[in-house]
Structures are given as C-alpha cells and as structure tokens.
Design an enzyme around this catalytic site. Structure first.
Site, PDB file in Angstrom:
ATOM      1  N   HIS A 242       0.857  -1.183   0.000  1.00 30.18           N
ATOM      2  CA  HIS A 242       0.000   0.000   0.000  1.00 30.18           C
ATOM      3  C   HIS A 242       0.891   1.230   0.000  1.00 30.18           C
ATOM      4  CE1 HIS A 242      -3.102   2.884   1.002  1.00 30.18           C
ATOM      5  NE2 HIS A 242      -4.001   1.940   0.804  1.00 30.18           N
ATOM      6  N   ARG A 290      -2.325   0.911  -7.332  1.00 25.26           N
ATOM      7  CA  ARG A 290      -1.453   0.958  -6.154  1.00 25.26           C
ATOM      8  C   ARG A 290       0.007   0.655  -6.460  1.00 25.26           C
ATOM      9  NH1 ARG A 290      -5.302  -1.880  -1.534  1.00 25.26           N
ATOM     10  NH2 ARG A 290      -6.644  -0.069  -1.218  1.00 25.26           N
ATOM     11  N   HIS A 351       0.736  -4.796   2.315  1.00 26.03           N
ATOM     12  CA  HIS A 351      -0.662  -4.618   2.707  1.00 26.03           C
ATOM     13  C   HIS A 351      -1.555  -5.804   2.352  1.00 26.03           C
ATOM     14  CE1 HIS A 351      -4.432  -2.697   3.599  1.00 26.03           C
ATOM     15  NE2 HIS A 351      -4.831  -2.724   2.340  1.00 26.03           N
ATOM     16  N   ARG A 386      -4.502  -6.011  -6.922  1.00 26.78           N
ATOM     17  CA  ARG A 386      -5.899  -5.895  -6.480  1.00 26.78           C
ATOM     18  C   ARG A 386      -6.425  -4.488  -6.648  1.00 26.78           C
ATOM     19  NH1 ARG A 386      -8.321  -4.226  -1.667  1.00 26.78           N
ATOM     20  NH2 ARG A 386      -6.327  -4.155  -0.562  1.00 26.78           N
TER      21      ARG A 386
END
Length: 512
Positions: A242, A290, A351, A386
């Site tokens: 993250h 991300r 993360h 993701r």
C-alpha cells in the site's frame, strides 16, 4: 509420505464437526453464517475474535449500487488493475454477485454510512472510474462489518467459536481428502479436530515482511498448512504494497494504514520540494493503481534520500475530515499530526496478498474437501494487482460460494485422518532471530523492487532456515509460525524468480 509441521504427538482432546473454518475474519465468519444450520461448524481463530486483518480494513466494499455505474465498468476496472492476469470468469462472479451480498449485509444490520435522506454514501478510490465504495463509520468499514458478523455467529447454535487456537496442520485421509486439523489451544493442549470439510480463511502473509499493515496473526498459516496437505498454490509472486501508511508503527509493529479514500477525496502526494509528483507519473495521478503509486513514492524516497513522502489533505475542512475519516483523524492526532493543517508522513508497506491457495469459482482447492476464501485463496480475481476495496467483496462473494457448495453436498461422512508418525529431533534454534532475518530479507530482497541477485541471496538464507525447521520437533505457536513464514517466503521468492517480466505488483529491476 505427506508433509507435517509437527512430529508424532499425543493429542489430549478430539472434537468432531461437519465443517472447520480456519479464521474469524470477514471471509471465515461469512462462510460460517451461510452454511446450512444443520451442519455443525467450528470457527477457529489464533488470537481472539478482535484480531484479524478484516477488523483493520478502512476503505470500504466495492460494489455497483449507483445507477450511473455499471457491472461492465466494475469488471473493466478490475481487469485493468490486475494488469491482464485476472481470471475474467472469477471477476464476473465477483462483480455480478457483489450487489446481492451488500443487500444481505444490510439485512444483517451492517450500518453503512448514509446521508440526510437515508441513501448510502458512495465514495471513490484509486483506479475506480466512478464512485462505488460503500463504507461504515467513515473509515472503519472492517470493524463494523466484522463486529456485525461476529455478533451474528455467536448467536448461531450450530457454530462453535474456538478462540486462541493455533492450527499446526491440515489433515487428510488415506485418499488425500481433507479430514480435519491438528491444533493447540492457549493452554498448550494438543487437539485433534475432525471434519470432512475444511475452509481456510486465515488472512494474508503480511508478517512475513518487516513493514506491514496486517494483524500480527497474519503469518501465512493457512497457505503453508494447505501446501503441506498437498494443495496447489497460485500467483505467489504478487504481493501488494500500500502506498500510504503512517511512518511510525504501533507497539505490535503494525503500520497504520492511511486509506486510499483520502486520495479519492482529493489528497495529494508531495515530495521534499512540496511538489505533487504523481501528475507526472500517471494520467490518473494520485488515483493510479497501487503498484504504480507505490513505486513512484519509493523512487522519490530513493532519489532524495528521504525517510518518507507526504500526503496533503489540507484542502478539506476539519469538519469534513472528522466526519469522513474519524479513525484516521484521531490516530494522527495521537501522533501530534493535525491532518486539517499538517501533511501526513507516509511510506509504502506490505498490505495485501493476491496469491494463495489455488481455487475454482466455488472456493474448492485441489485437495478434496479443502476450500479457501478471502486473502488466503487465489481464485485469480485480483490478477497481478488488487483493485481497491475488492478485498472485502471477495470475502463475501467467495465465502458464500464455499458455503453453498458445501451445503449442496450429500450428508458429510467423517473421514479418518492420517496423523504424523515420524518423530523429529529437538534442536537448539533461535526462533526470534530467524523471524527477524526472514522479515528483513523479504522486505529488502523480495519486496517492492526485486532482482535475481537479491532474491537468490534471500532464498539461500530463508531456505536454510526452512530446512532446519522442517527437520526439527516444533511444539508451540511461535515455532510453527516461524516454519510457516519460511515456507511462504520461499514460495513468494521462487515464484518471483520464475516470472522474469515485470507486471502489476511484481517489479523486476533486472527484467529480461
């Protein structure tokens, strides 16, 4: 002969259930709640019902609930974020079934944020082209969601919650089908729990790395246990970092997440020259996927020898920030950072994990009777990266699918598990030091930027630890966790070595 973490051992209690659910986060609890109430269900957790990655989830749940949004757009955003490696059928299942699961949560009493007219407040996060994130308590979605599921599960007569239980091994019968687990309770008693169905929902692998937003129970246990039981793994190289965590960890070395939702509300990333640097990196600037934002921050820190960059949300009023981000506002104030007037010092940290136990669209692994859902699983829905807030949605959709597949089976018949029979020697081993070295090597050599040279060094060191741990008598939680950390670390590094091209969260500085 199959692999076990532990030697031949004396079990002090035997329990029988129809289904064992490993993990009491959103995925495990939602699976249990959707199982037929005629089935006896054991839900195991390692550190109590209040400790799971789900409890710490901030942003929300992505689902198509607005008229101006479409299922096709959500599918496309997910596929783009996954860098072309998503399983498109899995993505369709996730997106198509998502709105229905949100309605079920409303029925369970999950308190989604609503406006003055009573309509759900819908926000936006990175790589989503439209607003589609539902949330609770501003930035405390995981807490409210998981607490609601915990309360409901505790009321179900067919569900037994077993707290503070460490799973040593997933057991199989003579035909290689799931038959139960070997575990140890918080009193140090060894317990044999038998069941024909087992659902692995133990969360992620964050504590295999030094810096992570994950709960301290996230040591990859479900994945390592499933591998020892013969299950196939998938996409182990794809570890998501993250971009924005508060620079200082808490007493348990967990880094506090500064939600992507801040950037969805206009926050800017600034470098040491006070410049907002993301607009020169990607057309979506702060709302880029991300992996792109993470590498951009890492590059700024490396170029200018900085310990962090800054997130600036001072364009928003104090009243707005307190209402929209109460948890982040309060946590930062505890550290002397008034986010209404001060920039937030942030760094990228581990993360989420896109890899895991390979499953089909019903959560079935390659081992008969063994299912997986949530972060422990890999249905291919996330691909190489993701999409924000698809994680809790995955817990709901595929947790329900695991339950429905089990519900549709014939009356379960207990299988006789094979127990470890080989005695392993006791050896002197510094478990604390090895955990530190595993985390340091995974962070420096198997983290945001990877190379063959560095990964080879990490594989040599962690492989040595794994060999020693595999051949010794492990007796307690920390010892088995250490083996699991070494097991998962080696799987990540080996998969990363095999994938020579950079894609999504996997970036090779020596790309061929």
């Amino acid at each position: 002969m199959r692999d076990f973490a532990v030697s031949a051992m004396q079990t002090e209690e035997t329990l029988d259930f129809d289904v064992i659910v490993l993990g009491a986060g959103a995925a495990g609890l939602y699976t249990a709640l959707n199982l037929d109430e005629r089935l006896s269900v054991a839900v195991l957790n390692k550190r109590g019902l209040e400790e799971s990655n789900s409890m710490y989830a901030q942003g929300g749940i992505a689902a198509v609930v607005l008229k101006e949004d479409t299922l096709g757009q959500h599918i496309e955003d997910t596929l783009i974020a996954g860098a072309g490696l998503c399983d498109e059928e899995a993505v369709k299942v996730l997106v198509y079934e998502g709105p229905h699961e949100i309605k079920k949560l409303i029925g369970l009493g999950v308190p989604f944020d609503r406006d003055a007219c009573g309509d759900m407040v819908i926000s936006r996060e990175g790589a989503h082209r439209v607003n589609r994130i539902v949330h609770c308590g501003g930035d405390a979605t995981g807490l409210y969601l998981t607490t609601t599921l915990v309360n409901d599960a505790c009321k179900r007569e067919n569900i037994t919650i077993l707290n503070n239980v460490t799973v040593f091994d997933i057991l199989t019968d003579g035909d290689g089908a799931a038959a139960g687990v070997l575990a140890q309770d918080d009193c140090g008693r060894n317990v044999l729990i038998r069941a024909p169905y087992c659902v692995a929902a133990t969360g992620g692998i964050g504590r295999v790395y030094r810096n992570s937003t994950n709960s301290n129970c996230a040591t990859g246990d479900g994945i390592a246990c499933a591998l020892r039981a013969g299950a196939e793994l998938k996409n182990m190289e794809f570890v998501q970092f993250h971009p924005t965590a508060l620079i200082h960890p808490d007493a348990n070395m967990r880094y506090f997440l500064i939600s992507e939702a801040l950037r969805g509300e206009g926050a800017l990333l600034r470098n040491r020259k006070w410049e907002p640097f993301m607009r020169d990196v990607h057309p979506m600037a702060e709302l880029a996927p991300r992996d792109i934002v993470t590498r951009a921050i890492s590059e700024q820190m490396h170029r200018y020898d900085l310990p962090n960059v800054y997130l600036d949300i001072t364009s928003r009023s104090r009243e707005f920030l307190i209402k929209r981000f109460p948890v982040i506002y309060e946590e930062c104030m505890k550290r002397g950072i008034d986010i209404a007037v001060n920039w937030i010092p942030v760094i990228p940290v581990q993360h989420y994990f896109m890899g895991g136990i390979k499953t089909d669209l019903w959560g079935r692994s390659s081992v008969e009777g063994l299912y997986a859902c949530g972060e422990t699983s890999c249905s291919g829905v996330h691909g190489a990266n993701r999409l924000a807030s698809n994680s809790l949605l995955e817990c709901l959709v595929f947790g329900n699918r695991c339950a429905q597949d089990i519900n549709g089976r014939e009356n379960p018949k207990r299988r006789e598990p094979e127990l470890p029979t080989r005695t392993k020697p006791e050896r002197q081993f510094d478990f604390e030091a090895s955990r530190t070295h595993i985390r340091r090597n995974m962070t420096k050599k198997g983290g945001i930027i990877r190379s063959r040279e560095k990964m080879t060094e990490a594989i040599d060191l962690i492989g040595d630890y794994y060999g020693q741990l595999h051949d010794m008598d492990l007796k307690g939680r920390m010892q088995v966790e250490t083996l699991n950390m070494a097991t998962v670390g080696l799987q990540i590094l080996s998969a990363a070595m095999a994938r020579k091209e950079s894609v999504g969260a996997h970036f090779r500085s020596d790309e061929d």
